[in-house]
Scaffold this motif. Structure first.
Motif, PDB file in Angstrom:
ATOM      1  N   GLY A 507       0.762  -1.004   0.094  1.00  0.00           N
ATOM      2  CA  GLY A 507      -0.051  -0.248  -0.221  1.00  0.00           C
ATOM      3  C   GLY A 507       0.934   1.128   0.072  1.00  0.00           C
ATOM      4  N   ASP A 508       0.236   2.411  -0.171  1.00  0.00           N
ATOM      5  CA  ASP A 508       0.967   3.716   0.150  1.00  0.00           C
ATOM      6  C   ASP A 508       0.739   4.589   1.350  1.00  0.00           C
ATOM      7  OD1 ASP A 508       2.071   3.228  -2.209  1.00  0.00           O
ATOM      8  OD2 ASP A 508       1.232   4.835  -3.221  1.00  0.00           O
ATOM      9  N   ALA A 509       1.564   5.193   1.962  1.00  0.00           N
ATOM     10  CA  ALA A 509       1.531   5.917   3.067  1.00  0.00           C
ATOM     11  C   ALA A 509       2.750   6.943   3.028  1.00  0.00           C
ATOM     12  CB  ALA A 509       1.105   5.413   4.146  1.00  0.00           C
ATOM     13  N   THR A 510       2.601   8.007   2.980  1.00  0.00           N
ATOM     14  CA  THR A 510       3.605   9.134   3.028  1.00  0.00           C
ATOM     15  C   THR A 510       3.359  10.182   3.999  1.00  0.00           C
ATOM     16  OG1 THR A 510       4.090   8.576   0.619  1.00  0.00           O
ATOM     17  CG2 THR A 510       5.402  10.310   1.677  1.00  0.00           C
ATOM     18  N   LEU A 511       4.395  10.479   4.650  1.00  0.00           N
ATOM     19  CA  LEU A 511       4.406  11.549   5.680  1.00  0.00           C
ATOM     20  C   LEU A 511       5.242  12.657   5.232  1.00  0.00           C
ATOM     21  CD1 LEU A 511       3.097  12.088   8.654  1.00  0.00           C
ATOM     22  CD2 LEU A 511       5.351  11.585   9.621  1.00  0.00           C
ATOM     23  N   LEU A 512       4.523  13.928   5.393  1.00  0.00           N
ATOM     24  CA  LEU A 512       5.425  15.188   4.823  1.00  0.00           C
ATOM     25  C   LEU A 512       5.324  16.008   6.133  1.00  0.00           C
ATOM     26  CD1 LEU A 512       4.615  14.346   2.033  1.00  0.00           C
ATOM     27  CD2 LEU A 512       4.554  16.652   1.290  1.00  0.00           C
ATOM     28  N   GLU A 513       6.678  16.591   6.571  1.00  0.00           N
ATOM     29  CA  GLU A 513       6.846  17.545   7.656  1.00  0.00           C
ATOM     30  C   GLU A 513       7.336  18.664   7.257  1.00  0.00           C
ATOM     31  OE1 GLU A 513       8.056  14.949  11.351  1.00  0.00           O
ATOM     32  OE2 GLU A 513       8.522  13.489   9.711  1.00  0.00           O
ATOM     33  N   TRP A 514       6.841  19.744   7.560  1.00  0.00           N
ATOM     34  CA  TRP A 514       7.153  21.050   6.899  1.00  0.00           C
ATOM     35  C   TRP A 514       8.101  21.780   8.146  1.00  0.00           C
ATOM     36  CZ3 TRP A 514       6.668  21.847   1.782  1.00  0.00           C
ATOM     37  CH2 TRP A 514       5.629  21.152   0.974  1.00  0.00           C
ATOM     38  N   SER A 515       8.906  22.781   7.734  1.00  0.00           N
ATOM     39  CA  SER A 515       9.774  23.310   8.811  1.00  0.00           C
ATOM     40  C   SER A 515       8.969  23.863   9.956  1.00  0.00           C
ATOM     41  CB  SER A 515      10.688  24.057   8.268  1.00  0.00           C
ATOM     42  OG  SER A 515      10.180  25.171   7.209  1.00  0.00           O
ATOM     43  N   ASP A 516       7.821  24.536   9.443  1.00  0.00           N
ATOM     44  CA  ASP A 516       7.123  25.421  10.185  1.00  0.00           C
ATOM     45  C   ASP A 516       6.047  24.489  11.419  1.00  0.00           C
ATOM     46  OD1 ASP A 516       5.331  24.394   8.419  1.00  0.00           O
ATOM     47  OD2 ASP A 516       4.467  26.386   7.924  1.00  0.00           O
ATOM     48  N   GLY A 517       6.112  23.243  11.125  1.00  0.00           N
ATOM     49  CA  GLY A 517       5.530  22.441  12.008  1.00  0.00           C
ATOM     50  C   GLY A 517       4.339  21.671  11.261  1.00  0.00           C
ATOM     51  N   GLU A 518       3.883  22.416  10.166  1.00  0.00           N
ATOM     52  CA  GLU A 518       2.708  21.819   9.526  1.00  0.00           C
ATOM     53  C   GLU A 518       3.005  20.322   9.038  1.00  0.00           C
ATOM     54  OE1 GLU A 518      -0.434  22.769   6.000  1.00  0.00           O
ATOM     55  OE2 GLU A 518       0.340  24.051   7.538  1.00  0.00           O
ATOM     56  N   VAL A 519       1.910  19.220   9.100  1.00  0.00           N
ATOM     57  CA  VAL A 519       2.255  17.865   8.772  1.00  0.00           C
ATOM     58  C   VAL A 519       1.143  17.396   8.046  1.00  0.00           C
ATOM     59  CG1 VAL A 519       2.447  15.501   9.654  1.00  0.00           C
ATOM     60  CG2 VAL A 519       3.359  17.268  10.970  1.00  0.00           C
ATOM     61  N   TRP A 520       1.653  16.980   6.630  1.00  0.00           N
ATOM     62  CA  TRP A 520       0.420  16.180   5.847  1.00  0.00           C
ATOM     63  C   TRP A 520       0.876  14.635   5.830  1.00  0.00           C
ATOM     64  CZ3 TRP A 520       0.935  19.829   0.704  1.00  0.00           C
ATOM     65  CH2 TRP A 520       0.522  20.749   1.028  1.00  0.00           C
ATOM     66  N   LEU A 521      -0.419  14.063   5.406  1.00  0.00           N
ATOM     67  CA  LEU A 521      -0.332  12.647   5.205  1.00  0.00           C
ATOM     68  C   LEU A 521      -0.857  12.379   3.936  1.00  0.00           C
ATOM     69  CD1 LEU A 521       0.185   9.770   6.305  1.00  0.00           C
ATOM     70  CD2 LEU A 521      -1.985   9.504   7.145  1.00  0.00           C
ATOM     71  N   ILE A 522      -0.172  11.815   2.975  1.00  0.00           N
ATOM     72  CA  ILE A 522      -0.638  11.296   1.665  1.00  0.00           C
ATOM     73  C   ILE A 522      -0.971   9.897   1.536  1.00  0.00           C
ATOM     74  CG2 ILE A 522      -0.035  11.462  -0.853  1.00  0.00           C
ATOM     75  CD1 ILE A 522       1.832  13.625  -0.321  1.00  0.00           C
ATOM     76  N   ASP A 523      -2.194   9.567   1.686  1.00  0.00           N
ATOM     77  CA  ASP A 523      -2.557   8.217   1.719  1.00  0.00           C
ATOM     78  C   ASP A 523      -2.377   7.619   3.032  1.00  0.00           C
ATOM     79  OD1 ASP A 523      -3.806   8.046  -0.803  1.00  0.00           O
ATOM     80  OD2 ASP A 523      -1.895   7.449  -2.002  1.00  0.00           O
ATOM     81  N   GLY A 524      -2.936   6.503   3.446  1.00  0.00           N
ATOM     82  CA  GLY A 524      -2.960   5.824   4.787  1.00  0.00           C
ATOM     83  C   GLY A 524      -2.537   4.574   4.875  1.00  0.00           C
ATOM     84  N   GLY A 525      -2.301   3.773   3.466  1.00  0.00           N
ATOM     85  CA  GLY A 525      -1.891   2.297   3.326  1.00  0.00           C
ATOM     86  C   GLY A 525      -3.272   1.425   4.119  1.00  0.00           C
TER      87      GLY A 525
END
Length: 744
Positions: A507-525
Motif C-alpha cells: 500500500g501507500d502512505a507518505t508523511l510530509l513534515e514542513w519546517s513550520d510544524g505543519e504535517v501532511w499525510l498522503i494516503d494511509g495504506g
C-alpha cells in the motif's frame, strides 16, 4: 554464597530475550558452557562465583533458543498447507505445530483456541514492518526462530471441550459479562461496556488472570479442608496425623482445580502464570519449604520461557508479570506500613490501595508503550470495581456454575442473580469515573527509563527520595504527552522538509513534515496497528492535511484510525461520493470525517488554495478528463507535484497508462519520485520516465506480495535512477536541508 532462584531465572530469561542480538551457534554455546563450568570449579570468591553462575545461566538460555527448530528458510516465500495443533494462541496470533513444522500464523478476525486441531492454508505476511520506536517484527522473528505468516483459509478440525454458557445467563442483563468473568470470552460484551472499562482502567477484570485462578484454588482448598475437617471429624484424630493429610488433600485439590480451570479457559499467558504459581506454592507448602514471592515468580517465568521462548513477546505475558511485580513491590510495602494498626478495615484498605497502585505502576510503562494511554481514574475505579466484580461477582458466578453442573438449578439461579446485581452496581459506580485517558507515547528509551524510575520509587526508604523519583516519572509522562507540546516536534529539527515513506506493506502512505510544524499525510495504506502509535511516538498529534489519492483499501483503510485518534485539519479527496459508493468503505470514510467534524475538500477545489500553492504544490491530476478504461479508480488518482527550493517531488498515486499520457503535457523532471502503482508493469511507461528522469525512485510495496510487484519491466525502466523499496529498506526518509537531498 547463595544464588536465589529469581537471579538464575533472570539470567536465563535474558539469554532467551537477547539471543537475537548475537545469534550464537549450538557448538559455540556448548564450548562456552564447558569453559564456564571449568571456571566455576576453580572459583573461590563468592562474588566471582555468582558472576560465573549468572553467565552460565545466560548461555543456557541462549542454548535453548539455538536448539529450537528453525523454519526461517527459503520455503517461507511460498504459500503452504499445514495441519497441526494450536500450541499457543493470543488474540489474532497462534503457534501451529506438528511433527515436522512450526509456524506463527496471524488469523482474522480471531485465532483458534489453544489445543485445537486446524488445517490452514497460509502465506507470507506482506510488508516489512520497521516502525521507529515500536515492536520490531524482524526482531520478533529472529528471537522466536520462525517467521510470521498470514492465514488465507483455515478449517477447525477439532476443538477441546469447554464449558458451555449456562442458559440463565442469557436472561440476565449482564450475563455476557458474567460469562467473560468465568471463561474469558469477551466477544459478546456490549461495546459501550468495553469502552467504559477501558477508559477506567478496569478491563483487566474481564480477562482470566491470577485473581480468577487464585480464587478457584483458595475456594477449593477451603472447601476440602472444611469437608474433611468437620464432616469426617479429622481434627479429633490427631493421633493418626489426619490433620496434616487434610492439609495435603486441600493442596492437591487446589492444584487440580487450578489446572482444570486453566484448561477450560484455553491457557492464556496470565492463566499459565497463575496456575504455575499456585502449583509451585502448593508444592512448597507440602514440602514445608519457605520461599519469597520473587522466587515463585522467577521460577514460574523460567518454566514458561523454557517451555516456549516466544512467549516473551506475548503482551499478556508481559502485562501479567509486570502487574505481579508491581504488586510485590508496592503491595507488601503498604501492608508493612499498616500491619501494626488494630483496625482491620484500615489494613484492608491500605493493602488494597497498595496492590492497586502497584499493579498500575507495574503495567504503566508497557501500557504507555503499546496502548499509549493511562487511565486518569484507574486507581479510584479499581478500588470501586474490584471488590464488586472480583471479590463478589467472580466467586458467586463460579458457585452458580458448580450448582448448575450439579443440577441444583435454584441455587445456581440465585448465585447468578446476585452476581448480576454486583456487576450492575459496579458498572453504575464506574460511570462517574469514565474520563478520557491521559494520552502518552513512549518509545523504547522511555520504556526503560520508566521501569528504572518505578523500581527506584519502590526501593526508596525516605519520603524525600520517593517524592523526587515520583516527580521524575510524572515529568517523563508529561514530556511524552500531547498536552505539553515541545518546540522540537513534530518536524525533524534542522530540516526544511522531510518526506517519510511508511512501511505499511502492500500500500501507500507518505508523511510530509514542513519546517513550520505543519504535517501532511498522503494516503494511509492498508489498516495497521502501528501507524498511529508511530505518529504519536514522534510527537505528531495533529495532521493538518490528509490526502487520499484514490479510494482503494491499500491507500484508504489506514486513514480510519488516523481520523479516529488524531486531530485532522482537513481531508482532501479526488472525487465526490457516487451512488456505487453507498455502503462501502469510501462512504464510511466520509461519514467518519463528518462525525469528527473534519472538513472534506476536493483536490480540484484546493489547487488554488494559498495554503497549498504557497508551499509549491501543484495538483496535476485529475482534471476534466474522461477515463476510457475499466480501472477508473486507479486512473483518477490525485497526482501531486511539490517544488521545494531547487528540488521537485512527484507523487503519482496508482495512475496507469492513459493517465500517464495526459500527464506528459504538464510534468517536468523530478528529483524524488513516488513510483505509481507499486511498480506495476501497467504504469511507469518509458515515455513518462524519460521526461521525469528521477534521481531517486521510491517504490512502496509489500514483501512477497501476491501481485509480484515491482515488475521487472518497471525496474528496467528505472535503471538509471536510484531505486529504494519499502519491502527491502523498510521506512525510507528523505530530508531536504541546505539545498541538499539526504536519504536517511
Amino acid at each position: 554464597m547463595s544464588v536465589r532462584i529469581v537471579e538464575l531465572s533472570i539470567s536465563i530469561i535474558l539469554g532467551v530475550a537477547l539471543w537475537w542480538c548475537w545469534e550464537p551457534s549450538v557448538t559455540s554455546l556448548r564450548w562456552g558452557l564447558g569453559a564456564y563450568a571449568l571456571l566455576l570449579s576453580v572459583c573461590r570468591k563468592s562474588n566471582k562465583t555468582r558472576a560465573v553462575i549468572w553467565t552460565l545461566c545466560f548461555l543456557f538460555g541462549s542454548l535453548r533458543v539455538s536448539t529450537m527448530p528453525n523454519v526461517t528458510d527459503e520455503n517461507d516465500q511460498y504459500n503452504q498447507y499445514t495441519t497441526g495443533w494450536v500450541v499457543h494462541s493470543n488474540r489474532r496470533e497462534a503457534l501451529i505445530e506438528n511433527e515436522t513444522e512450526r509456524w506463527k500464523i496471524k488469523f482474522y478476525p480471531e485465532a483458534p483456541t489453544q489445543g485445537s486441531l486446524v488445517a490452514v492454508w497460509h502465506q507470507p505476511q506482506f510488508g516489512l514492518e520497521q516502525w521507529s520506536g515500536g515492536v520490531d517484527q524482524k526482531q520478533r522473528q529472529q528471537s522466536a526462530r520462525f517467521t510470521f505468516r498470514r492465514a488465507k483459509e483455515w478449517v477447525l478440525l477439532s476443538e477441546p471441550k469447554r464449558l458451555t454458557k449456562p442458559l440463565v445467563l442469557h436472561d440476565l442483563s449482564n450475563g455476557d459479562i458474567l460469562w467473560a468473568l468465568l471463561s474469558g470470552d469477551k466477544s459478546d460484551i456490549p461495546l459501550n461496556v468495553k469502552q467504559t472499562m477501558q477508559r477506567t482502567g478496569t478491563s483487566h477484570l474481564l480477562a482470566i488472570s491470577g485473581m480468577h485462578i487464585g480464587l478457584v484454588a483458595a475456594f477449593t482448598y477451603m472447601l476440602i479442608h472444611w469437608f474433611f475437617g468437620w464432616a469426617l471429624l479429622i481434627e479429633r484424630m490427631n493421633q493418626y496425623n489426619w490433620g496434616r493429610w487434610n492439609h495435603r488433600m486441600g493442596l492437591i485439590g487446589a492444584m487440580s482445580m487450578a489446572i482444570c480451570y486453566g484448561y477450560q479457559v484455553g491457557w492464556p499467558a496470565s492463566a499459565q502464570r497463575a496456575v504455575l504459581m499456585v502449583c509451585i506454592f502448593c508444592i512448597g507448602k507440602w514440602l514445608e519449604l519457605s520461599f519469597s514471592i520473587w522466587d515463585v515468580l522467577g521460577l514460574t517465568a523460567l518454566l514458561m520461557v523454557l517451555w516456549e521462548p516466544s512467549i516473551l513477546q506475548d503482551l499478556g505475558f508481559q502485562l501479567s508479570f509486570s502487574a505481579v511485580i508491581g504488586i510485590g513491590l508496592f503491595g507488601q510495602r503498604a501492608y508493612h506500613w499498616t500491619s501494626k494498626s488494630q483496625v482491620r478495615i484500615v489494613r484492608w484498605i491500605s493493602t488494597s490501595m497498595g496492590m492497586t497502585i502497584g499493579a498500575t505502576l507495574g503495567t504503566l510503562p508497557i501500557c504507555a508503550w503499546v496502548f499509549q494511554a493511562i487511565p486518569l481514574t484507574g486507581l479510584v475505579a479499581n478500588l470501586v470495581a474490584t471488590p464488586l466484580l472480583a471479590t463478589l461477582a467472580v466467586p458467586l458466578s463460579m458457585m452458580g456454575l458448580l450448582f448448575e453442573m450439579g443440577t441444583l438449578n435454584t441455587l445456581s439461579v440465585w448465585c447468578f442473580v446476585w452476581a448480576d446485581a454486583c456487576v450492575e452496581l459496579g458498572l453504575w459506580l464506574l460511570e462517574p469515573c469514565e474520563w478520557n485517558p491521559f494520552v502518552v507515547a513512549f518509545d523504547r528509551l522511555d520504556l526503560c527509563i520508566a521501569m528504572i524510575l518505578i523500581v527506584l520509587i519502590a526501593h526508596c526508604k525516605g519520603w524525600l527520595a520517593m517524592l523526587s523519583f515520583s516527580m521524575c516519572l510524572v515529568g517523563q509522562i508529561c514530556w511524552n504527552s500531547p498536552y505539553f507540546e515541545r518546540e522540537d516536534q513534530p518536524y525533524r529539527k534542522g530540516t526544511d522538509l522531510s518526506v517519510t515513506f511508511l512501511p505499511v506493506g502492500q500500500g501507500d502512505a507518505t508523511l510530509l513534515e514542513w519546517s513550520d510544524g505543519e504535517v501532511w499525510l498522503i494516503d494511509g495504506g492498508p489498516f495497521t496497528f502501528e501507524m498511529v502509535p508511530y505518529l504519536q511516538r514522534r510527537g505528531i498529534w495533529k495532521i493538518d492535511k490528509v490526502w487520499l489519492s484514490h479510494p482503494h483499501a491499500d491507500h484508504m483503510d489506514g486513514i480510519f484510525p488516523v481520523l479516529n485518534q488524531l486531530t485532522v485539519g482537513s481531508l482532501i479527496v479526488g472525487r465526490e461520493l457516487e451512488f456505487s459508493d453507498q455502503g462501502g468503505r469510501y462512504s464510511a470514510l466520509w461519514e467518519l470525517a463528518k462525525e469528527k467534524h473534519i472538513p472534506i475538500q476536493l483536490a480540484e477545489a484546493v489547487k488554488e488554495d494559498h495554503s497549498v500553492v504557497n508551499r509549491g504544490v501543484r495538483i496535476l491530476h485529475p482534471h476534466d478528463w474522461t477515463v476510457r478504461t475499466s480501472d477508473r479508480c486507479n486512473e483518477e488518482s490525485v497526482v501531486l507535484e511539490i517544488t521545494h527550493q531547487q528540488h521537485r517531488i512527484l507523487f503519482l498515486g496508482d495512475i496507469e497508462e492513459d493517465a500517464e499520457k495526459e500527464l506528459l503535457k504538464s510534468v517536468r523532471s523530478v528529483d524524488l519520485l513516488k513510483v505509481a502503482h507499486h511498480g506495476s508493469r501497467s504504469s511507469s511507461s518509458p515515455k513518462l520516465m524519460n521526461v521525469l528522469n528521477p534521481t531517486i525512485s521510491v517504490i512502496t510495496v509489500g514483501e512477497g506480495n501476491r501481485f509480484g510487484h515491482p515488475h521487472a519491466e518497471t525496474l528496467w525502466v528505472l535503471r538509471d535512477s536510484t531505486v529504494l523499496r519499502t519491502d527491502w529498506h523498510g521506512m525510507i526518509t528523505v530530508d531536504f536541508r541546505d539545498g541538499k537531498m539526504i536519504v536517511q
